[in-house]
Scaffold this motif. Structure first.
Motif, PDB file in Angstrom:
ATOM      1  N   ARG A  94       0.825  -1.205   0.000  1.00  0.00           N
ATOM      2  CA  ARG A  94       0.000   0.000   0.000  1.00  0.00           C
ATOM      3  C   ARG A  94       0.860   1.256   0.000  1.00  0.00           C
ATOM      4  O   ARG A  94       0.484   2.285  -0.562  1.00  0.00           O
ATOM      5  CB  ARG A  94      -0.941  -0.011   1.205  1.00  0.00           C
ATOM      6  N   PHE A  95       2.028   1.164   0.646  1.00  0.00           N
ATOM      7  CA  PHE A  95       2.967   2.280   0.677  1.00  0.00           C
ATOM      8  C   PHE A  95       3.446   2.638  -0.731  1.00  0.00           C
ATOM      9  O   PHE A  95       3.714   3.807  -1.033  1.00  0.00           O
ATOM     10  CB  PHE A  95       4.151   1.886   1.564  1.00  0.00           C
ATOM     11  N   LEU A  96       3.536   1.644  -1.618  1.00  0.00           N
ATOM     12  CA  LEU A  96       4.001   1.851  -2.989  1.00  0.00           C
ATOM     13  C   LEU A  96       2.950   2.490  -3.887  1.00  0.00           C
ATOM     14  O   LEU A  96       3.271   2.860  -5.024  1.00  0.00           O
ATOM     15  CB  LEU A  96       4.439   0.514  -3.604  1.00  0.00           C
ATOM     16  N   ARG A  97       1.708   2.623  -3.408  1.00  0.00           N
ATOM     17  CA  ARG A  97       0.607   3.158  -4.202  1.00  0.00           C
ATOM     18  C   ARG A  97       0.471   2.390  -5.523  1.00  0.00           C
ATOM     19  O   ARG A  97       0.922   2.837  -6.587  1.00  0.00           O
ATOM     20  CB  ARG A  97       0.779   4.645  -4.484  1.00  0.00           C
ATOM     21  N   PRO A  98      -0.140   1.202  -5.491  1.00  0.00           N
ATOM     22  CA  PRO A  98      -0.158   0.298  -6.650  1.00  0.00           C
ATOM     23  C   PRO A  98      -0.642   0.926  -7.950  1.00  0.00           C
ATOM     24  O   PRO A  98      -0.158   0.566  -9.022  1.00  0.00           O
ATOM     25  CB  PRO A  98      -1.108  -0.823  -6.184  1.00  0.00           C
ATOM     26  N   HIS A  99      -1.595   1.871  -7.874  1.00  0.00           N
ATOM     27  CA  HIS A  99      -2.089   2.449  -9.130  1.00  0.00           C
ATOM     28  C   HIS A  99      -1.001   3.240  -9.852  1.00  0.00           C
ATOM     29  O   HIS A  99      -0.986   3.296 -11.085  1.00  0.00           O
ATOM     30  CB  HIS A  99      -3.320   3.327  -8.868  1.00  0.00           C
TER      31      HIS A  99
END
Length: 384
Positions: A94-99
């Motif tokens: 979630r930290f990587l911001r998947p979108h």
């Protein structure tokens, strides 16, 4: 043996029959997600009770062996260490911001594919590892930029995006700093060792722009024009130009613009500009609370949504005209109908947003749809 049903557990028409062999329906259990198993040393034949219950989350409880199915991430086993590892992995993802990762990955793959299509006689399997290492470096750069933004936006994110791991407390600030430093060092090391000084300098420029966007005393995100110019530059020009340049260099070719690459670079730069101005639409409440000046707080949600839609329609009209007047450069049979369909979908989504009176949920849906249009453009790009 007792079987109880509740609404939160989907069993269908199955009726559990207890026989002398202690059989029960495995399918009824696997309908639930993420099992947490806890047990003590005992025989399977010591089971004397089976319950399927669910208030509020679906559970399957077996005494003394209990299997609990729940919808919360991270409950993968009874071992506390395994649970913590799973929860940490979920927080990191979630930290990587998947979108944003999807956008970066699709963009780089599309540009590499286009360069290879234009020079198919130079394709070598030995370049595959280099291509994947470049993609990994881009994802690291993306992770650094979105990660450092979360570190400095904790207070705002608690209002606007409480689901993000740092704001939610699922990832400590110390762990977040460790991750962004690892991303920066790993990405820069890969680029410097594989792609030469010019691409390394472009990569450093991207990291620098991502840093001054979020980090005081610069914190350029406070200034609407500077903010969306940074996003448009990093996600639009630098990504497309850099990946295409690096791919041609890996093939042993000098850099040379092609009409499709000029098109996608211009198209995505304008598209990134739209993403930059519309990304603040769901965040108006928190931005106003923390006195963050954005176009959405200044001009209003409706006006920015209409402005973003108008710019994207301009993009699609330009794409159609390019195919009409440059048939030698583009695949007209794909480019024209594809962009007509995407433009109509955009108009419909904007109409839905108007009908729902710009509620926060509708705005979030609209913003996600814009990202889907962004992905769609990269998907069709290699074939136009």
């Amino acid at each position: 043996m007792e079987l109880l049903h509740c609404p939160s557990t989907s069993i269908g028409q199955t009726t559990a029959t207890v026989t002398q062999h202690w059989r029960f329906s495995y399918n009824s259990i696997t309908n639930c997600r993420n099992f947490k198993v806890s047990s003590r040393k005992t025989s399977f034949f010591d089971f004397f009770h089976l319950r399927i219950c669910g208030a509020p989350a679906a559970r399957i409880c077996m005494r003394p062996l209990s299997i609990r199915a729940c919808t919360q991430a991270g409950t993968t086993g009874s071992d506390p260490l395994l649970n913590k590892v799973s929860e940490f992995k979920d927080a990191c993802w979630r930290f990587l911001r998947p979108h944003t990762i999807r956008g970066t990955a699709l963009g780089s793959i599309a540009l590499v594919a286009r360069a290879l299509i234009e020079n198919s006689n130079l394709i070598k399997w030995s370049l595959l590892f280099k291509a994947f290492s470049g993609l990994f470096a881009l994802i690291c750069g993306n992770g650094y930029i979105v990660g450092i933004n979360q570190i400095y936006d904790i207070g705002i994110d608690k209002v606007n995006k409480p689901y993000l791991p740092v704001a939610a407390g699922d990832l400590s600030v110390g762990s977040a700093w460790l991750l962004v430093l690892v991303f920066a060092v790993a990405g820069l090391s890969i680029v410097a060792s594989n792609f030469g000084p010019f691409i390394t300098s472009l990569y450093c420029l991207g990291l620098f722009l991502g840093t001054i966007y979020s980090v005081p005393p610069f914190r350029m995100k406070r200034f609407p024009v500077a903010a969306f110019l940074i996003i448009a530059t990093v996600r639009g020009f630098l990504l497309n130009f850099g990946v295409y340049y690096a791919t041609r260099a890996s093939l042993g070719l000098l850099f040379e613009w092609s009409s499709p690459v000029v098109f996608i670079t211009a198209f995505v730069t304008l598209f990134a500009l739209v993403i930059a101005i519309t990304k603040d639409l769901p965040d108006v409440e928190g931005d106003r609370k923390f006195q963050i000046s954005t176009l959405a707080t200044k001009l209003g949600v409706r006006n920015i949504a209409l402005l973003g839609s108008g710019l994207l329609l301009l993009n699609y009209v330009g794409s159609i005209l390019a195919a009409v007047f440059m048939p030698q450069a583009f695949n007209r049979s794909l480019m024209i109908p594809a962009h007509i369909v995407l433009a109509l979908c955009l108009v419909f989504q904007a109409w839905l947003l108007e009908q729902e009176n710009y509620t926060k949920e509708a705005i979030s849906t609209f913003y996600r749809f814009i990202w889907n249009l962004f992905y769609a453009e990269y998907i069709i790009f290699p074939f136009i």
